[in-house]
Design a protein around this motif. Structure first.
Motif, mmCIF file in Angstrom:
data_model
loop_
_atom_site.group_PDB
_atom_site.id
_atom_site.type_symbol
_atom_site.label_atom_id
_atom_site.label_comp_id
_atom_site.label_asym_id
_atom_site.label_seq_id
_atom_site.Cartn_x
_atom_site.Cartn_y
_atom_site.Cartn_z
ATOM 1 N N ASP A 62 0.826 -1.213 0.000
ATOM 2 C CA ASP A 62 0.000 0.000 0.000
ATOM 3 C C ASP A 62 0.861 1.263 0.000
ATOM 4 O O ASP A 62 0.383 2.343 -0.347
ATOM 5 C CB ASP A 62 -0.939 -0.013 1.218
ATOM 6 N N GLU A 148 -2.824 8.587 2.292
ATOM 7 C CA GLU A 148 -3.428 7.706 3.304
ATOM 8 C C GLU A 148 -2.606 7.673 4.586
ATOM 9 O O GLU A 148 -3.110 7.330 5.644
ATOM 10 C CB GLU A 148 -3.504 6.274 2.773
ATOM 11 N N GLN A 222 -7.232 -4.370 1.701
ATOM 12 C CA GLN A 222 -7.180 -3.046 2.312
ATOM 13 C C GLN A 222 -8.430 -2.653 3.084
ATOM 14 O O GLN A 222 -8.531 -1.531 3.562
ATOM 15 C CB GLN A 222 -6.857 -2.006 1.240
#
Ligand SMILES: [Ca+2]
Ligand SMILES: [Ca+2]
Ligand SMILES: [Ca+2]
Length: 267
Positions: A62, A148, A222
């Protein structure tokens, strides 16, 4: 030839197992139970840390995309090198049950990134992604684009704590991951091509402090809730050839002296 010799020496060198450390609750960036310690870089040295875990199996991958990642989905390890050396870093999956009865899964496909630098250490506050100072650093570094979290798997990144102490800078050295991943933007660089829950990579490093961030490579994982996955990590250090040659010469001299003493004893 020389590389094969060094590899064999690493394989045959003694492995010291780190003391088992209780699993910590999900926390900001810290190294509790995950400090490989200090290596002289003058002898073959190797340390294994087992009994660690990461929540979720997507933390590393990620951090390879455009909106970066949350460092809480990875684990941070540290080590120190007194001298320049060749360093081999390996991570594999590990299923086990903690002392409190929590079941940790095997089966993670690990990825890791290596940086020079360390996070803020106690008594300074721990670094974390949503600290106001960390958000300001992210906004500055991303040009205001949404992120994020602060973690970036393939380049340098910055983060700080609640006191907004001068930023921790993780300076990217390199990375590697298990298998091969393409989540739509081409194959991510650094895969070992064989998804066998294990990845290993060697680096030539200068003396100093290093941080390793380790997490999973499942980009489809996720959405919470997440399982916890056991990890085992190994850092092995091989001296630079000239230092190693000096060591061998030294051992040779010791051996010659010992033989002479023995010969005198028999004469
Ligand atoms: Ca994400
Ligand atoms: Ca992301
Ligand atoms: Ca592999």
């Amino acid at each position: 030839m020389k590389k094969t010799l060094i590899k064999n020496l690493v394989m045959y060198s003694a492995v010291i197992f780190a003391s088992m450390t209780a699993l910590q609750a999900m926390a900001h960036i810290g190294y509790g139970g995950r400090d490989f310690g200090s290596f002289t870089g003058a002898t073959l040295e190797s340390l294994t840390i087992s009994n660690q875990a990461v929540t979720g199996s997507h933390g590393w991958i990620d951090g390879t995309d455009a909106d970066w990642g949350d460092s809480h989905r990875l684990r941070a390890y540290r080590f120190h090198l007194d001298n320049d050396a060749d360093v081999s870093i390996s991570f594999g999956d590990l299923a086990y049950t903690t002392s409190t009865g929590t079941s940790l899964l095997g089966g993670i496909n690990p990825g890791f990134s290596l940086y020079s630098g360390l996070a803020h250490l106690a008594p300074l506050g721990a670094d974390y992604d949503s600290a106001p100072g960390s958000v300001a650093l992210r906004d500055a570094d991303s040009g205001g684009a949404f992120t994020e979290g602060s973690f970036r798997a393939l380049t340098d990144w910055r983060i700080t704590n609640d006191n907004n102490d001068p930023a921790t800078v993780f300076t990217y050295v390199g990375s590697a991951y298990d298998g091969s991943v393409d989540y739509g933007s081409g194959v991510i660089a650094g895969g070992d091509g064989i998804a066998d829950n294990f990845v290993s990579q060697s680096f030539h490093l200068t003396a100093g402090d290093y941080t390793i961030f380790v997490g999973g490579t499942d980009y489809s994982d996720q959405v919470a809730p997440w399982d916890s996955y056991g990890l085992e990590g190994v850092v092995s250090v091989v001296p630079e050839p000239e230092i190693y040659a000096m060591l061998l010469v030294g051992l040779g001299l010791v051996s010659v002296c010992a033989n002479r003493r023995q010969n005198y004893a028999y004469s």
